[in-house]
Design an enzyme around this catalytic site. Structure first.
Site, short mmCIF file in Angstrom:
data_model
loop_
_atom_site.label_atom_id
_atom_site.label_comp_id
_atom_site.label_asym_id
_atom_site.label_seq_id
_atom_site.Cartn_x
_atom_site.Cartn_y
_atom_site.Cartn_z
N GLU A 43 0.82 -1.22 0.00
CA GLU A 43 0.00 0.00 0.00
C GLU A 43 0.85 1.27 0.00
OE1 GLU A 43 -3.32 0.33 0.18
OE2 GLU A 43 -4.08 -1.63 0.81
N LYS A 44 1.77 1.33 0.92
CA LYS A 44 2.52 2.57 1.12
C LYS A 44 3.49 2.82 -0.03
CE LYS A 44 5.89 5.22 2.90
NZ LYS A 44 7.28 5.32 2.44
#
Length: 302
Positions: free
Chosen positions: A225-226
């Site tokens: 995600e990041k």
DNA sequence: GGGCAGGTGTAAT
DNA sequence: ATTACACCTGCC
């Protein structure tokens, strides 16, 4: 005196280059005591300084260098997200004027003013942020430096370009280990292979919608995600991407939720609703503020 | 010296 | 959809 870059008015060079977006800049001091930043953009070594007059391109004094720098610094022609243009002035002040409509951002802007969103090479961003996972900036910087020295095209005496996908894909594991990648080495090599063999085409990714591009990025090992959102924001300039690391999470919880814990999903939903097309820029300021003012040892978490 | 750092993959719930 | 854990390495 080196030429000024008037478009960069309002840009704080140190805050921008030290904001965790880019890992290829070093600060030094000239003989006459001026601070100077040296870094690599593409295949050129740039030297920049900033004084009361503004930002100066010290070198190279080559055709196209100014334009390349403008673009890199995000102060070129297309610096603004659609629908957020508030009028005249440099890209940075205009974006900050729009951000200040949010009272919280308006308040922290005092500490973060001048951060620009850089426009970097997606390939370099991809690998750099895979390396960044569970890692800290000094070590990320050293890793990228060593990788470039081992596998990148030499630029002058000491500097090296970022390695190409082909070079990284075929690198020996000993070289990658020497690059301090640790357990990230297999991720880096797998990602390099996907790009080198054309399975992932970053140029095509740049023409996809943000959600489509995110979905593709998440297929790359080491991209979650990041890191995925960092690539979208810093490499592909999808300005609604909102990378949530521990600092941004801390900042949002503290500044918008009275210090109450929120899940990643809640924070992402909040950012979309609250910041819309300015989410990426907002993230830069929240990140910088949290790093400077919300260290865990100084904050009692609710 | 054990724990942690600017996450992710995996397994389990 | 959330939680727990391991993971290279350098640093406190």
């Amino acid at each position: 005196m080196p030429a000024l870059l008037p478009e960069a008015s309002g840009l704080h060079l140190r805050r921008t280059l030290d904001s965790g977006q880019a890992f290829r800049w070093r600060w030094g001091t000239t003989a006459d005591g001026r601070e100077i930043a040296t870094g690599i953009i593409g295949r050129r070594i740039f030297q920049l300084s900033q004084d009361a007059q503004g930002l100066r391109l010290v070198s190279p004094d080559a055709p196209g260098a100014r334009e390349a720098l403008r673009r890199y610094l995000g102060v070129g022609s297309s610096g603004m997200p659609p629908g957020s243009d508030t009028g005249r002035g440099g890209a940075v002040p205009r974006i900050e004027a729009a951000l200040a409509a949010d009272p919280v951002l308006g308040r922290i802007l005092r500490h973060t003013r001048g951060i620009s969103l850089l426009v970097q090479d997606p390939w370099e961003v991809l690998i750099s942020f895979i390396i960044s996972q569970n890692n800290n900036i000094p070590k990320i910087t050293r890793s990228i430096e060593r990788l470039s020295r081992a596998l990148g095209e030499p630029l002058g005496e000491t500097a090296h370009a970022f390695p190409t996908p082909a070079r990284l894909a075929s690198a020996r594991s000993r070289t990658l280990r020497a690059g301090l990648l640790g357990y990230r080495a297999p991720y880096v090599r797998a990602a390099a292979r996907l790009v080198a063999d054309g399975t992932i085409d970053l140029a095509v990714l740049g023409r996809m919608s943000e959600d489509e591009a995110r979905e593709v990025l998440h297929r790359i090992p080491g991209v979650g995600e990041k890191v995925g959102d960092c690539i979208l924001l810093f490499g592909l300039r999808h300005l609604t991407a909102f990378p949530v690391d521990v600092w941004v999470q801390r900042g949002v919880e503290r500044l918008y939720f009275r210090g109450r814990a929120r899940t990643l999903r809640q924070i992402q939903a909040f950012a979309r609703a609250r910041f819309g097309p300015l989410a990426g820029h907002a993230q830069q300021h929240l990140f910088a503020y949290a790093r400077a003012h919300l260290r865990p040892d100084r904050v009692r978490r609710a």
